[in-house]
Design a protein around this motif. Sequence first.
Motif, PDB file in Angstrom:
ATOM      1  N   MET A   1      31.453  54.232  33.444  1.00  0.00           N
ATOM      2  CA  MET A   1      32.131  54.223  32.312  1.00  0.00           C
ATOM      3  C   MET A   1      31.456  55.504  31.649  1.00  0.00           C
ATOM      4  N   PRO A   2      32.102  56.028  30.591  1.00  0.00           N
ATOM      5  CA  PRO A   2      31.596  57.186  30.022  1.00  0.00           C
ATOM      6  C   PRO A   2      30.008  56.991  29.498  1.00  0.00           C
ATOM      7  N   ASN A   3      29.568  55.997  29.324  1.00  0.00           N
ATOM      8  CA  ASN A   3      28.060  55.979  28.899  1.00  0.00           C
ATOM      9  C   ASN A   3      27.166  55.530  29.958  1.00  0.00           C
ATOM     10  N   LYS A  99      24.302  43.113  22.258  1.00  0.00           N
ATOM     11  CA  LYS A  99      23.781  44.374  21.337  1.00  0.00           C
ATOM     12  C   LYS A  99      23.315  44.051  20.188  1.00  0.00           C
ATOM     13  N   GLU A 100      23.431  43.004  19.507  1.00  0.00           N
ATOM     14  CA  GLU A 100      22.530  43.001  18.333  1.00  0.00           C
ATOM     15  C   GLU A 100      22.117  41.487  17.954  1.00  0.00           C
ATOM     16  N   PRO A 101      21.318  41.045  19.071  1.00  0.00           N
ATOM     17  CA  PRO A 101      20.568  39.694  18.736  1.00  0.00           C
ATOM     18  C   PRO A 101      19.335  39.849  17.699  1.00  0.00           C
ATOM     19  N   ASP A 160       8.877  38.865  17.616  1.00  0.00           N
ATOM     20  CA  ASP A 160       8.495  40.312  17.820  1.00  0.00           C
ATOM     21  C   ASP A 160       8.230  40.421  19.347  1.00  0.00           C
ATOM     22  N   VAL A 161       7.720  39.408  19.995  1.00  0.00           N
ATOM     23  CA  VAL A 161       7.544  39.308  21.499  1.00  0.00           C
ATOM     24  C   VAL A 161       8.801  39.522  22.184  1.00  0.00           C
ATOM     25  N   LEU A 162       9.847  38.818  21.740  1.00  0.00           N
ATOM     26  CA  LEU A 162      10.933  38.739  22.289  1.00  0.00           C
ATOM     27  C   LEU A 162      11.804  40.084  22.129  1.00  0.00           C
ATOM     28  N   GLN A 163      11.567  40.609  20.851  1.00  0.00           N
ATOM     29  CA  GLN A 163      12.214  41.911  20.310  1.00  0.00           C
ATOM     30  C   GLN A 163      11.855  43.111  21.420  1.00  0.00           C
ATOM     31  N   GLU A 164      10.390  42.936  21.669  1.00  0.00           N
ATOM     32  CA  GLU A 164       9.810  44.034  22.377  1.00  0.00           C
ATOM     33  C   GLU A 164      10.355  44.119  24.052  1.00  0.00           C
ATOM     34  N   PHE A 165      10.489  42.873  24.396  1.00  0.00           N
ATOM     35  CA  PHE A 165      11.079  42.909  25.662  1.00  0.00           C
ATOM     36  C   PHE A 165      12.617  43.235  25.725  1.00  0.00           C
ATOM     37  N   TYR A 166      13.169  42.741  24.619  1.00  0.00           N
ATOM     38  CA  TYR A 166      14.753  43.273  24.550  1.00  0.00           C
ATOM     39  C   TYR A 166      14.941  44.848  24.418  1.00  0.00           C
ATOM     40  N   ASN A 167      14.164  45.378  23.548  1.00  0.00           N
ATOM     41  CA  ASN A 167      14.089  46.716  23.387  1.00  0.00           C
ATOM     42  C   ASN A 167      13.862  47.650  24.593  1.00  0.00           C
ATOM     43  N   ARG A 168      13.177  47.043  25.481  1.00  0.00           N
ATOM     44  CA  ARG A 168      12.652  47.730  26.538  1.00  0.00           C
ATOM     45  C   ARG A 168      13.419  47.582  27.856  1.00  0.00           C
ATOM     46  N   HIS A 169      14.312  46.363  27.783  1.00  0.00           N
ATOM     47  CA  HIS A 169      15.097  46.154  28.986  1.00  0.00           C
ATOM     48  C   HIS A 169      16.610  45.800  28.766  1.00  0.00           C
ATOM     49  N   TYR A 170      17.228  45.732  27.438  1.00  0.00           N
ATOM     50  CA  TYR A 170      18.439  45.254  27.270  1.00  0.00           C
ATOM     51  C   TYR A 170      19.013  46.698  26.623  1.00  0.00           C
ATOM     52  N   HIS A 171      19.579  47.524  27.443  1.00  0.00           N
ATOM     53  CA  HIS A 171      20.244  48.880  26.883  1.00  0.00           C
ATOM     54  C   HIS A 171      21.045  49.545  28.168  1.00  0.00           C
ATOM     55  N   SER A 172      21.898  50.252  27.433  1.00  0.00           N
ATOM     56  CA  SER A 172      23.204  50.875  28.464  1.00  0.00           C
ATOM     57  C   SER A 172      22.600  51.333  29.891  1.00  0.00           C
ATOM     58  N   THR A 173      21.485  52.148  29.875  1.00  0.00           N
ATOM     59  CA  THR A 173      20.898  52.757  30.941  1.00  0.00           C
ATOM     60  C   THR A 173      20.462  51.777  31.925  1.00  0.00           C
ATOM     61  N   ASN A 174      20.383  50.468  31.441  1.00  0.00           N
ATOM     62  CA  ASN A 174      19.683  49.217  32.532  1.00  0.00           C
ATOM     63  C   ASN A 174      20.738  48.372  32.789  1.00  0.00           C
ATOM     64  N   GLU A 198      29.911  54.492  24.047  1.00  0.00           N
ATOM     65  CA  GLU A 198      28.574  54.856  23.622  1.00  0.00           C
ATOM     66  C   GLU A 198      27.423  54.514  24.094  1.00  0.00           C
ATOM     67  N   PRO A 199      26.485  54.941  24.548  1.00  0.00           N
ATOM     68  CA  PRO A 199      25.113  54.269  24.764  1.00  0.00           C
ATOM     69  C   PRO A 199      24.644  53.318  23.748  1.00  0.00           C
ATOM     70  N   PHE A 200      24.265  52.183  23.890  1.00  0.00           N
ATOM     71  CA  PHE A 200      23.683  51.375  23.227  1.00  0.00           C
ATOM     72  C   PHE A 200      22.048  50.804  23.590  1.00  0.00           C
ATOM     73  N   GLY A 201      21.441  50.272  22.582  1.00  0.00           N
ATOM     74  CA  GLY A 201      19.832  50.023  22.916  1.00  0.00           C
ATOM     75  C   GLY A 201      19.063  50.974  22.315  1.00  0.00           C
ATOM     76  N   GLN A 202      17.869  51.125  22.588  1.00  0.00           N
ATOM     77  CA  GLN A 202      16.751  51.755  21.692  1.00  0.00           C
ATOM     78  C   GLN A 202      16.040  52.369  23.317  1.00  0.00           C
ATOM     79  N   ASP A 203      15.342  51.972  23.803  1.00  0.00           N
ATOM     80  CA  ASP A 203      14.654  52.564  24.965  1.00  0.00           C
ATOM     81  C   ASP A 203      15.320  52.789  26.186  1.00  0.00           C
ATOM     82  N   PHE A 204      15.679  54.007  26.574  1.00  0.00           N
ATOM     83  CA  PHE A 204      16.688  54.299  27.728  1.00  0.00           C
ATOM     84  C   PHE A 204      15.905  54.545  28.859  1.00  0.00           C
ATOM     85  N   ARG A 205      14.649  54.222  29.031  1.00  0.00           N
ATOM     86  CA  ARG A 205      13.808  54.399  30.482  1.00  0.00           C
ATOM     87  C   ARG A 205      14.387  53.247  31.104  1.00  0.00           C
TER      88      ARG A 205
END
Length: 415
Positions: A1-3, A99-101, A160-174, A198-205
């Motif tokens: 897809m485009p993203n 996208k928004e838990p 905050d522990v869950l948000q950290e894991f979510y930000n690192r792994h739940y994104h469009s690059t992954n 569009e890309p979604f998420g925060q950490d795109f590694r």
Amino acid sequence: MPNGIPLNMLNAGDNEVVRIDVLMEGGRWQQSQPLQALFANRMLREGTRRYCASEIAEKLDYYGAWLELSSASEYAYITLNSLNKYLSQTLEILESIVKEPIFPEKELNVIVDNNVQQFLVNSSKVDFLAHRALMKAVCSEQHPCGRLVQKEDYYKIHPDVLQEFYNRHYHSTNCSIYLSGKVSDDCIRRIEALFGDEPFGQDFRKPERKEYLPVSSGEKRIFVERADAMQSAVRMGMLSLERTHPDYLKARVLVTLFGGYFGSRLMSNIREEKGYTYGISAGIVPYPGKGMLVINAETTNEFVEPLIEEVYHEIDRLQSERVSDEELVTVKNYMLGEMCRSYESAFSLADAWIFIQISGFTDTYFKDALHAIKDVTPEDIRELAGRHLCKEKLKEVISGKKCHKKRGAPCRFGR
């Protein structure tokens, strides 16, 4: 897809139902503390910026949709089953979940308390205790499989522990998405509009691929006492073949013959002839890297020793005696029938397709598996048993009452 998200489609079946599998690369192997990956996935449905937990549950029920969340070694899965006519409504819920838990603390505390209670209940069961002890003995505490969850680990899970894991792994690059069932052009358009523009998420590694080396303990026999147990759980296991090993596909036939179906050697001998147990099974459990051969049974305390002796007896037979053509044909027919039954629907085909892609196999995997079953010979079975059923490496774990001496024999596993 485009993203950049790969969108895989399997249009099959006549029913107006579609399944959407959203895969995120990142599981138990990537977490920084126990239970982090599991609860980050589990909490996705407990509240988002648009919907509270009750609204998500009510809307899914109203539209006849079903949501499944699961976390494995290296991937997290978000699966939605929806009627096509309500897809626009259910996809909005799915989009919000992905996208928004918000990981609400109140709901998290309730779920943690419930899980702690379930953990305490399980901790009184001999099969649970034996399984944990086996994993630790075969893999060691430095390996994710042998790093046993404790009650205290549940209380270290915070938003905050869950948000950290979510930000690192739940994104469009992954992310990768699989559509199966009655996949229409409208379905594809809606998926692309919500997840592909569009890309979604925060950490795109991309996540770091971690490799862990399992190291088995030196103990042959481990006993976990449960003084009030009516039966003992017996678990035997050792490190075994990874799925990429040249012997793996034919070894599946060996293990099925040994203990993988109702007519197996272990069932025929230990259940049908000896009556030591209601059921006994053996199988290769795959993990990233090494697999694990595991033998499971429960029996009365007095039959623990003879049951284990018969397991070794059946290994000896496989290593020294030629399997009859008739028995091998029966096993082959069973396995071929299971393959047919496992891949007869659009959703089961999608499961097979996902399995191939996340495992890094080529498109010939199932064709190769089919040929391996058909081509394996009695001589192959004997050679494979000699190479891969190593009695010296098998760990013996028993959970139950301490045994008493019988007919003057010393107790082999009491402490």
